[in-house]
Write a protein that holds these residues in place. Structure first.
Motif, PDB file in Angstrom:
ATOM      1  N   UNK A  63     -20.215 -33.306  17.285  1.00  0.00           N
ATOM      2  CA  UNK A  63     -18.811 -32.929  17.057  1.00  0.00           C
ATOM      3  C   UNK A  63     -18.589 -32.670  15.578  1.00  0.00           C
ATOM      4  N   UNK A  64     -19.129 -33.536  14.754  1.00  0.00           N
ATOM      5  CA  UNK A  64     -18.968 -33.405  13.299  1.00  0.00           C
ATOM      6  C   UNK A  64     -19.570 -32.090  12.799  1.00  0.00           C
ATOM      7  N   UNK A  65     -20.738 -31.734  13.312  1.00  0.00           N
ATOM      8  CA  UNK A  65     -21.389 -30.490  12.888  1.00  0.00           C
ATOM      9  C   UNK A  65     -20.618 -29.254  13.351  1.00  0.00           C
ATOM     10  N   UNK A  66     -19.845 -29.395  14.426  1.00  0.00           N
ATOM     11  CA  UNK A  66     -19.108 -28.251  14.956  1.00  0.00           C
ATOM     12  C   UNK A  66     -17.810 -27.948  14.231  1.00  0.00           C
ATOM     13  N   UNK A  67     -17.403 -28.815  13.301  1.00  0.00           N
ATOM     14  CA  UNK A  67     -16.139 -28.609  12.583  1.00  0.00           C
ATOM     15  C   UNK A  67     -16.398 -27.876  11.273  1.00  0.00           C
ATOM     16  N   UNK A  68     -15.708 -26.760  11.087  1.00  0.00           N
ATOM     17  CA  UNK A  68     -15.781 -26.005   9.829  1.00  0.00           C
ATOM     18  C   UNK A  68     -14.363 -25.734   9.342  1.00  0.00           C
ATOM     19  N   UNK A  69     -14.261 -25.434   8.048  1.00  0.00           N
ATOM     20  CA  UNK A  69     -12.941 -25.216   7.453  1.00  0.00           C
ATOM     21  C   UNK A  69     -12.966 -24.002   6.538  1.00  0.00           C
TER      22      UNK A  69
END
Length: 505
Positions: A116-122
């Motif tokens: 989940x953490x790797x799938x979050x981008x900003x």
């Protein structure tokens, strides 16, 4: 051949031995276009359906990233710093603690935390003023090609106050609905994380609450409580000085001034009463250990007193030699005199405040030294070396009651400070401007978006084939008509020749 009033398309086909000319009329081309119009419409509709089918399958298999928008609004964010004055890191929203708390609140297993953490981008949103500056510089650069303007463009920096948050959950086992719940829970949980990091000092609360006073002698336990109350008092006094609204917490019903008075009361009445009782009765669990502790404290505080005295001298020298800011008030024109006055700068005021604080610390240190010396002398003069069980029971009961009061004060301070930071200081510091959604309309929009390019390609291909077939059919038809006309002409010519021959005979 074509009629005179028809517009013709002339195509010249050259061969090595002869030159033929094929004439195509627009009427024939339109006729062929009409002939295949319905077929083209059917093919076009089929292609549109195929494009949407392809887009629907790919959208379902390769799930589109969820999208949300967050914003920050506090002093310093426009300069790229956090409320503590350090460089702001927007990716702190991906902190494992934030994601873990979000998953826990949803009752989900945390084993997918890393995916989940790797799938979050900003992606930051460029502020309008930065866009305006770059637009002006670019316009000037295009006009005169000034090198300094190019340097200005390179030097232009900006720090976003809003961020797009994208969540790609293809590498997780989350369903569409679960993915929406997870990313929104993370965004909301970051709100609590933000306040904990920049609001109430949780580490301070832990430091003053972790007191196992039973492990210490009575005098040492008193010092531990005194230190905890002093730290708590300074923290509350700092908040009271920052608070310009006389904030009263709806959670606890206290203002910071109320809490300060409560802490001061516990310190000056409860703690002093226990300290006096221990001192008067020379209560100790181990006389020799207590004397050694007092000796250590006296030496440590004496060194601290010397340090404070040196710091005060250094501040006094700096303040005396500091060159204050000058302002000049010019005359009204009737004479040559101007008025000068001195303004203390922020740095000057800061040095004064720091010096005053050290003076207060020095006074407290001197009082502590005198206290430990008195306790040391009183304990040395106590020859009995033991204490009655009733007095020990009394002091231990008082310490237990004090520990409960201190713990209650810590909780009140924590709840009041958290309420203050959430509803006053950082009320709008962090907001989820647009939460992530995955409704039916969102899915349809993504399918339409993914179908656009295939539709354009397939429809363009169908249109080209449609015109090509009509054009080729027109050439074939006109060529047949031309050949038929030539044959008729030749036949008419032969008949005429025969008639002429017979007439001659």
């Amino acid at each position: 051949m074509a009629k005179k009033d028809e517009r013709n398309v002339n195509i010249v086909i050259k061969n090595p031995e002869e030159e033929n000319e094929v004439v195509i009329s627009f009427s024939m081309l339109l006729k062929k276009l009409r002939k295949y119009l319905m077929l083209w419409i059917v093919v076009a509709v089929v292609f549109v359906g195929a494009a949407f089918g392809y887009a629907g399958v790919t959208t379902h298999v390769n799930k589109a990233s969820l999208h949300a928008l967050i914003g920050f609004s506090y002093d310093g964010i426009e300069k790229g710093i956090d409320p503590a004055g350090n460089t702001f890191d927007p990716y702190s929203i991906k902190n494992p603690a934030v994601i873990e708390n979000a998953l826990t609140s949803l009752g989900m297993d945390i084993e997918q935390l890393e995916s989940i953490r790797e799938g979050i981008t900003m992606k930051g949103v460029t502020p309008k003023d930065a866009i305006d500056r770059l637009t002006v510089y670019s316009s000037v650069l295009e006009t005169n090609g000034n090198v300094s303007v190019a340097d200005k463009i390179l030097e232009t920096t900006y720090f976003p106050t809003q961020y797009h948050v994208y969540f790609n959950y293809n590498n997780t086992s989350l369903t569409d609905t679960e993915a929406v719940e997870v990313i929104n829970a993370i965004l909301n949980e970051y709100n609590n994380y933000f306040y904990e990091i920049y609001g109430y000092n949780e580490s301070l609360g832990n430091a003053v609450s972790v007191i196992s006073y039973n492990d210490y002698d009575y005098s040492e336990a008193i010092d531990l409580f005194d230190n905890s109350l002093s730290i708590l008092k300074k923290y509350v006094r700092q908040l009271a000085n920052e608070d310009q609204t006389r904030f009263r917490s709806s959670a606890t019903g206290y203002t910071f001034s109320d809490l300060y008075q409560s802490i001061d009361t516990v310190e000056t009445i409860d703690l002093d009463k226990i300290s006096s009782y221990v001192a008067v009765n020379n209560l100790t669990k181990d006389k020799e250990a207590a004397l050694a502790y007092y000796e250590y404290r006296i030496k440590a505080l004496t060194r601290l007193k010397t340090q404070y005295e040196e710091e005060i001298k250094s501040y006094e020298a700096s303040i005396t030699s500091y060159e204050k800011d000058q302002i000049i008030v010019f005359g009204n024109g009737t004479d040559d005199t101007n008025t000068q006055s001195t303004l203390a700068s922020k740095q000057y005021d800061k040095m004064i405040d720091e010096k005053n604080q050290i003076v207060v610390n020095l006074a407290e240190t001197k009082q502590s030294i005198n206290y430990y010396k008195e306790r040391q002398e009183a304990l040395k003069s106590n020859n009995s070396g033991s204490s009655s069980s009733s007095k020990i029971d009394t002091v231990e009961a008082e310490l237990a009651s004090l520990n409960e009061k201190v713990g209650n004060l810590i909780n009140l301070v924590a709840d009041t400070a958290e309420d203050y930071y959430k509803n006053v200081t950082f009320k709008n510091a962090y907001n989820v401007l647009v939460p992530a959604t995955n409704t039916t309309s969102d899915k349809i929009s993504r399918v339409i978006e993914n179908a656009k390019m295939p539709i354009v390609i397939l429809e363009a291909l169908a249109l080209v084939i449609y015109f090509a077939v009509a054009f080729i059919e027109s050439i074939i038809a006109e060529n047949k008509n031309r050949k038929a006309a030539l044959l008729n002409a030749e036949s008419d010519s032969d008949d005429k020749d025969k008639e002429d021959d017979e007439a001659d005979k």
